[in-house]
Write a protein that holds these residues in place. Structure first.
Motif, PDB file in Angstrom:
ATOM      1  N   ALA A 155       6.053   9.805   1.786  1.00 54.92           N
ATOM      2  CA  ALA A 155       5.310   8.446   1.668  1.00 54.92           C
ATOM      3  C   ALA A 155       6.221   7.569   1.945  1.00 54.92           C
ATOM      4  N   ALA A 156       5.486   6.166   1.976  1.00 57.26           N
ATOM      5  CA  ALA A 156       5.927   5.087   2.373  1.00 57.26           C
ATOM      6  C   ALA A 156       5.348   4.006   1.571  1.00 57.26           C
ATOM      7  N   PHE A 157       6.133   3.116   0.896  1.00 58.35           N
ATOM      8  CA  PHE A 157       5.415   1.683   0.543  1.00 58.35           C
ATOM      9  C   PHE A 157       5.809   0.708   1.457  1.00 58.35           C
ATOM     10  N   LEU A 158       4.815   0.138   1.939  1.00 62.38           N
ATOM     11  CA  LEU A 158       4.631  -0.883   2.924  1.00 62.38           C
ATOM     12  C   LEU A 158       3.592  -2.219   2.846  1.00 62.38           C
ATOM     13  N   PRO A 159       3.882  -3.393   2.923  1.00 61.58           N
ATOM     14  CA  PRO A 159       2.762  -4.237   2.861  1.00 61.58           C
ATOM     15  C   PRO A 159       1.711  -3.760   3.957  1.00 61.58           C
ATOM     16  N   GLY A 160       0.474  -4.158   3.657  1.00 62.99           N
ATOM     17  CA  GLY A 160      -0.745  -3.765   4.308  1.00 62.99           C
ATOM     18  C   GLY A 160      -0.736  -4.039   5.707  1.00 62.99           C
ATOM     19  N   VAL A 161      -0.712  -5.412   5.965  1.00 63.44           N
ATOM     20  CA  VAL A 161      -0.771  -5.739   7.660  1.00 63.44           C
ATOM     21  C   VAL A 161      -0.036  -5.263   8.346  1.00 63.44           C
ATOM     22  N   VAL A 207       0.739   8.870  10.728  1.00 62.43           N
ATOM     23  CA  VAL A 207       1.615   9.891  10.500  1.00 62.43           C
ATOM     24  C   VAL A 207       1.634  10.109   8.991  1.00 62.43           C
ATOM     25  N   ALA A 208       0.977   9.115   8.433  1.00 58.54           N
ATOM     26  CA  ALA A 208       0.980   9.365   6.886  1.00 58.54           C
ATOM     27  C   ALA A 208      -0.532   8.673   6.580  1.00 58.54           C
ATOM     28  N   PRO A 209      -1.615   9.600   6.654  1.00 63.04           N
ATOM     29  CA  PRO A 209      -2.942   9.233   6.929  1.00 63.04           C
ATOM     30  C   PRO A 209      -3.695   8.989   5.666  1.00 63.04           C
ATOM     31  N   LEU A 231       0.939  -1.373   0.180  1.00 59.55           N
ATOM     32  CA  LEU A 231       0.120   0.170   0.014  1.00 59.55           C
ATOM     33  C   LEU A 231       0.823   1.117  -0.054  1.00 59.55           C
ATOM     34  N   VAL A 232       0.479   2.399  -0.475  1.00 64.35           N
ATOM     35  CA  VAL A 232       1.097   3.608  -0.301  1.00 64.35           C
ATOM     36  C   VAL A 232       0.555   4.482   1.021  1.00 64.35           C
ATOM     37  N   PHE A 233       1.342   4.723   1.809  1.00 61.88           N
ATOM     38  CA  PHE A 233       1.003   5.480   3.208  1.00 61.88           C
ATOM     39  C   PHE A 233       1.522   7.061   2.705  1.00 61.88           C
ATOM     40  N   SER A 234       0.819   7.698   2.476  1.00 63.04           N
ATOM     41  CA  SER A 234       1.244   9.257   2.253  1.00 63.04           C
ATOM     42  C   SER A 234       0.622  10.336   3.039  1.00 63.04           C
ATOM     43  N   GLN A 235       1.416  11.582   3.151  1.00 65.94           N
ATOM     44  CA  GLN A 235       0.879  12.535   4.105  1.00 65.94           C
ATOM     45  C   GLN A 235      -0.089  13.552   3.334  1.00 65.94           C
ATOM     46  N   GLU A 236      -0.262  13.443   1.829  1.00 66.43           N
ATOM     47  CA  GLU A 236      -1.160  13.858   0.983  1.00 66.43           C
ATOM     48  C   GLU A 236      -1.787  12.684   0.110  1.00 66.43           C
ATOM     49  N   GLN A 280     -11.398  -1.540   8.721  1.00 64.62           N
ATOM     50  CA  GLN A 280     -11.130  -0.734  10.007  1.00 64.62           C
ATOM     51  C   GLN A 280     -11.044   0.261   9.902  1.00 64.62           C
ATOM     52  N   LEU A 281      -9.793   0.950   9.188  1.00 60.96           N
ATOM     53  CA  LEU A 281      -9.571   2.195   8.880  1.00 60.96           C
ATOM     54  C   LEU A 281     -10.641   3.076   8.468  1.00 60.96           C
ATOM     55  N   GLU A 282     -11.160   2.535   7.309  1.00 61.11           N
ATOM     56  CA  GLU A 282     -12.301   3.197   6.748  1.00 61.11           C
ATOM     57  C   GLU A 282     -13.403   3.523   7.734  1.00 61.11           C
ATOM     58  N   GLY A 283     -13.843   2.648   8.635  1.00 63.93           N
ATOM     59  CA  GLY A 283     -14.831   2.986   9.564  1.00 63.93           C
ATOM     60  C   GLY A 283     -14.140   3.893  10.503  1.00 63.93           C
ATOM     61  N   ALA A 284     -12.838   4.045  10.761  1.00 69.08           N
ATOM     62  CA  ALA A 284     -12.346   4.998  11.731  1.00 69.08           C
ATOM     63  C   ALA A 284     -12.298   6.471  11.167  1.00 69.08           C
ATOM     64  N   GLY A 285     -12.645   6.607   9.698  1.00 67.05           N
ATOM     65  CA  GLY A 285     -12.613   7.702   9.175  1.00 67.05           C
ATOM     66  C   GLY A 285     -10.999   8.178   8.545  1.00 67.05           C
ATOM     67  N   VAL A 286     -10.321   6.993   8.224  1.00 70.50           N
ATOM     68  CA  VAL A 286      -8.969   7.173   7.616  1.00 70.50           C
ATOM     69  C   VAL A 286      -9.217   7.418   6.287  1.00 70.50           C
ATOM     70  N   PRO A 287      -8.706   8.444   5.233  1.00 70.49           N
ATOM     71  CA  PRO A 287      -8.922   8.317   3.870  1.00 70.49           C
ATOM     72  C   PRO A 287      -8.232   7.140   3.362  1.00 70.49           C
ATOM     73  N   VAL A 288      -9.142   6.267   2.857  1.00 64.68           N
ATOM     74  CA  VAL A 288      -8.612   4.924   2.261  1.00 64.68           C
ATOM     75  C   VAL A 288      -8.931   5.003   0.805  1.00 64.68           C
ATOM     76  N   ALA A 289      -8.153   5.208  -0.213  1.00 62.29           N
ATOM     77  CA  ALA A 289      -8.153   5.116  -1.725  1.00 62.29           C
ATOM     78  C   ALA A 289      -8.427   4.047  -2.253  1.00 62.29           C
ATOM     79  N   HIS A 290      -9.565   3.373  -2.670  1.00 55.86           N
ATOM     80  CA  HIS A 290      -9.698   2.344  -3.698  1.00 55.86           C
ATOM     81  C   HIS A 290      -9.598   2.729  -5.156  1.00 55.86           C
TER      82      HIS A 290
END
Length: 332
Positions: free
Chosen positions: A204-210, A220-222, A148-153, A278-288
């Motif tokens: 930003a960071a490339f990291l495996p999702g789990v 920190v990269a919402p 996944l891509v975790f980024s600040q923007e 769970q992230l989406e349910g907590a209001g974290v912007p998840v882009a599909h």
């Protein structure tokens, strides 16, 4: 006579105890994965299964939480026979041969099903010789999960990362893909990623999702982009030196790792979906991604694995050809 019989009985009991002790084989498995993680729980579950199947004759001691060092250290120990079994991600496999970076190529597979088919039905034949030459006998391929891509923007399309510093793994494939995106790939270990995002050393960071969600990268990269641009695998392998000492029966018991690999894969991929929910349910912007956005990410990798194989040499070119043939056999 009674005293002699008593002494003889003690001697016989001691002899039987000694024989039972000698019959028991204990193998140590090293991993950085926390024992409480899905990977740690899976390894312990297989170890328990082997102990039960063997009636206690073969025991696997799972040593997790990086107690034996980082992944490179654990892999080296396995290659030298100092650790009996290793459970490592894709990252340190380039120690064996850089051609193994090919399995980390972006968009290597056309679908999740195809990737699983190649990994569990063909990859041991393709990459097994490289591991065996380094002193390891592969038992199964370990699911690490999708990037996944975790980024600040927001970063729904790859051009959003142009000119940005992005945390990547220390693999040739990751660094090459970052350059394709116009980003500055900064190789670093996972333990350094959160501090680097907090200080702004990377955006930003490339990291495996789990793993990325478990360590709180989204805090920190919402902005989380479900790019799924790389399917990461690792391996569970037994040291060749240890393997040679095992009986045929003990080797058969070890096949529980082989048979359990697909179960771990299903667990990790299922956990990715659940955690994103769970992230989406907590209001974290998840882009599909839309089909158009996904196509833009895929287009950025066009020709990359062929370029990578050429860069890594003839052995890598041969491995890529075998992977492509396996993909054809598996279908899309």
């Amino acid at each position: 006579m009674k005293l002699k019989s008593f002494v003889a009985g003690i001697a016989l009991a001691a002899s039987l105890t000694s024989t039972a002790s000698q019959a028991e084989t204990v193998l140590k498995l090293g991993t950085v994965a926390p024992l409480s993680s899905p990977w740690g729980q899976w390894a312990q579950g297989v170890a328990d299964q082997i102990a039960e199947m063997s009636g206690g004759e073969l025991k696997i001691e799972v040593i997790g939480d990086a107690q034996l060092g980082d992944e490179q250290t654990i892999l080296r120990q396995g290659m030298k026979g100092r650790v009996d079994l290793v459970m490592v991600s894709n990252i340190p496999l380039s120690l064996i041969g850089q051609e193994l970076d090919l399995v980390s190529s972006p968009f290597l597979y056309d679908s999740t099903e195809q990737g699983s088919c190649v990994a569990f039905n063909h990859l041991s034949e393709i990459l097994g010789p490289s591991l065996q030459d380094s002193g390891l006998e592969p038992l199964t391929w370990m699911e690490v999960g999708n990037y996944l891509v975790f980024s600040q923007e927001p970063a729904r399309t790859p051009d959003a990362l142009e000119g940005q510093k992005v945390r990547v793994a220390a693999t040739t494939a990751d660094e090459l893909f970052a350059r394709r995106l116009g980003a500055v790939g900064v190789p670093m270990g996972t333990s350094d990623t959160i501090p680097a995002l907090q200080t702004g050393n990377v955006k930003a960071a490339f990291l495996p999702g789990v793993f990325g969600i478990a360590i709180g990268t989204h805090k920190v990269a919402p902005h989380v982009t479900v790019s799924n641009h790389t399917r990461l695998i690792g391996t569970v392998a037994v040291s060749g030196r240890s393997y040679k000492k095992l009986s045929d029966q003990e080797k058969e018991w070890l096949s529980a790792f082989t048979e359990g690999g697909t179960g771990l894969s299903a667990t990790i991929l299922g956990a990715e979906t659940a955690l994103l929910g769970q992230l989406e349910g907590a209001g974290v912007p998840v882009a599909h991604l839309t089909d158009e956005e996904a196509a833009a990410w895929r287009a950025a990798s066009d020709g990359l694995r062929e370029e990578l194989a050429e860069q890594l040499g003839p052995k890598a070119v041969s491995i890529l050809e075998q992977i492509e043939a396996a993909k054809q056999a598996c279908g899309s």
